[in-house]
Design a protein around this motif. Structure first.
Motif, PDB file in Angstrom:
ATOM      1  N   GLU A  49       0.749  -0.888  -0.074  1.00 44.43           N
ATOM      2  CA  GLU A  49       0.052   0.063   0.077  1.00 44.43           C
ATOM      3  C   GLU A  49       0.967   1.387  -0.039  1.00 44.43           C
ATOM      4  OE1 GLU A  49      -4.312   1.209   0.317  1.00 44.43           O
ATOM      5  OE2 GLU A  49      -2.906  -0.301  -0.779  1.00 44.43           O
ATOM      6  N   GLY A  52       1.986   1.842  -3.301  1.00 40.57           N
ATOM      7  CA  GLY A  52       0.881   2.438  -4.331  1.00 40.57           C
ATOM      8  C   GLY A  52       0.803   3.739  -4.017  1.00 40.57           C
ATOM      9  N   ASP A  53       0.873   4.476  -2.493  1.00 43.23           N
ATOM     10  CA  ASP A  53       0.738   5.694  -2.437  1.00 43.23           C
ATOM     11  C   ASP A  53       1.844   6.714  -2.870  1.00 43.23           C
ATOM     12  OD1 ASP A  53      -1.418   4.947  -0.813  1.00 43.23           O
ATOM     13  OD2 ASP A  53      -0.173   5.179   1.354  1.00 43.23           O
ATOM     14  N   LEU A  57       3.977   2.010  -8.555  1.00 41.10           N
ATOM     15  CA  LEU A  57       3.128   1.087  -9.211  1.00 41.10           C
ATOM     16  C   LEU A  57       2.236   1.895 -10.102  1.00 41.10           C
ATOM     17  CD1 LEU A  57       2.677  -1.908  -6.673  1.00 41.10           C
ATOM     18  CD2 LEU A  57       4.234  -1.707  -8.630  1.00 41.10           C
ATOM     19  N   ARG A  59      -1.654   2.025 -12.180  1.00 37.16           N
ATOM     20  CA  ARG A  59      -2.611   1.606 -11.769  1.00 37.16           C
ATOM     21  C   ARG A  59      -3.156   0.246 -12.056  1.00 37.16           C
ATOM     22  NH1 ARG A  59      -3.514   6.643 -13.842  1.00 37.16           N
ATOM     23  NH2 ARG A  59      -4.749   7.994 -12.958  1.00 37.16           N
ATOM     24  N   TYR A  62      -0.544  -2.036  -9.832  1.00 32.45           N
ATOM     25  CA  TYR A  62      -0.784  -2.121  -8.371  1.00 32.45           C
ATOM     26  C   TYR A  62      -2.017  -3.106  -8.012  1.00 32.45           C
ATOM     27  CZ  TYR A  62      -3.620  -0.374  -4.232  1.00 32.45           C
ATOM     28  OH  TYR A  62      -4.344  -0.435  -3.069  1.00 32.45           O
ATOM     29  N   PHE A  66      -1.743  -6.299  -5.988  1.00 30.70           N
ATOM     30  CA  PHE A  66      -2.911  -6.410  -4.679  1.00 30.70           C
ATOM     31  C   PHE A  66      -3.389  -7.828  -4.774  1.00 30.70           C
ATOM     32  CE2 PHE A  66      -6.665  -5.481  -2.231  1.00 30.70           C
ATOM     33  CZ  PHE A  66      -6.357  -4.375  -1.504  1.00 30.70           C
ATOM     34  N   TRP A  79     -12.161  -3.795  -5.475  1.00 29.50           N
ATOM     35  CA  TRP A  79     -11.218  -2.825  -4.922  1.00 29.50           C
ATOM     36  C   TRP A  79     -12.183  -1.486  -4.382  1.00 29.50           C
ATOM     37  CZ3 TRP A  79      -9.570   2.008  -4.944  1.00 29.50           C
ATOM     38  CH2 TRP A  79      -8.323   2.422  -4.241  1.00 29.50           C
ATOM     39  N   ASN A 112      -2.622   7.949  -1.274  1.00 26.26           N
ATOM     40  CA  ASN A 112      -3.249   6.922  -1.755  1.00 26.26           C
ATOM     41  C   ASN A 112      -2.933   6.596  -3.289  1.00 26.26           C
ATOM     42  OD1 ASN A 112      -5.761   5.431  -0.596  1.00 26.26           O
ATOM     43  ND2 ASN A 112      -5.912   7.563   0.154  1.00 26.26           N
ATOM     44  N   PRO A 113      -3.035   5.527  -3.857  1.00 27.02           N
ATOM     45  CA  PRO A 113      -2.875   5.290  -5.084  1.00 27.02           C
ATOM     46  C   PRO A 113      -3.876   6.173  -6.140  1.00 27.02           C
ATOM     47  CG  PRO A 113      -4.115   3.348  -4.367  1.00 27.02           C
ATOM     48  CD  PRO A 113      -3.780   4.227  -3.090  1.00 27.02           C
ATOM     49  N   ALA A 139       0.132   9.459  -5.348  1.00 27.20           N
ATOM     50  CA  ALA A 139       0.657   8.789  -6.351  1.00 27.20           C
ATOM     51  C   ALA A 139       0.970   9.534  -7.554  1.00 27.20           C
ATOM     52  CB  ALA A 139      -0.010   7.410  -6.553  1.00 27.20           C
TER      53      ALA A 139
END
Length: 205
Positions: A49, A52-53, A57, A59, A62, A66, A79, A112-113, A139
């Motif tokens: 995570e 991703g933040d 990675l 979209r 990621y 996941f 998700w 956050n992603p 991200a």
């Protein structure tokens, strides 16, 4: 307090919205049949995570990672469903942001992603009417709070000097990072304490 404020920059989780990682893991467990503790270890304890933040990675990569980490593919819809289940609006803070909008600029910067901001109208539907397009995931900037680069790139895109921005976050390390980047900052503990800070700054009466 000295210094004109042209922008109040809000964190999202546990500031504008209540957020429960536990509930998110539980919802993912309901969807996948995998135990919540396994999901927590695979996603958060592993550092996925956090990657991703900070935009390490993309979209698709990621989302693929996941699923690989928990041992079962997770669709985008799943998700989003789990992310939505983990949040609830903080009504008083959203009302305060609405009042602030009449006096100064407002925006959101969340660790956050980009999947979060891509689908923010489903996950956090109260945000768009208040913030418009000014809702940013870390991200997108290739760095996560408290890294100064995250703040600097966000503010550059908004054409706001750090000295003219007030950042509010529930995590002390992010507040310290904002201050190190030259922003004013408030460590969020309650709506009332934040309102008092705004009064002192002349942004709230």
């Amino acid at each position: 307090m000295e210094g004109r404020i042209d922008l109040v920059l809000f964190d999202l989780d546990d500031v504008l919205y209540h957020y429960s990682r536990r509930r998110r893991a539980e919802r993912l467990s309901e969807i996948t049949g995998i135990a919540p503790e396994v999901i927590r270890a695979a996603i958060w304890d592993s550092g996925l995570e956090a990657a991703g933040d900070r935009g390490a990675l993309g979209r698709e990569a990621y989302l693929q990672a996941f699923g690989e980490r928990i041992g079962r593919p997770v669709s985008l819809a799943e998700w989003v469903d789990a992310r939505r289940a983990a949040v609830a609006p903080n009504g008083p803070m959203l009302a305060l942001a609405a009042r602030l909008r009449a006096a100064t600029g407002i925006a959101v910067l969340t660790n956050n992603p980009e999947l979060l901001t891509d689908h923010v109208d489903v996950i956090c539907p109260e945000l768009r009417p208040l913030f418009g397009e000014r809702i940013f995931a870390s991200a997108s900037f290739g760095a996560a709070k408290p890294d100064a680069v995250c703040f600097e790139r966000c503010l550059a895109g908004l054409a706001v000097a750090p000295s003219a921005a007030l950042f509010v976050d529930d995590l002390a390390e992010n507040v310290a990072g904002a201050r190190a980047a030259g922003l004013h900052a408030h460590h969020f503990t309650s709506v009332e304490a934040f309102r008092r800070d705004l009064v002192a700054r002349g942004l709230e009466t």
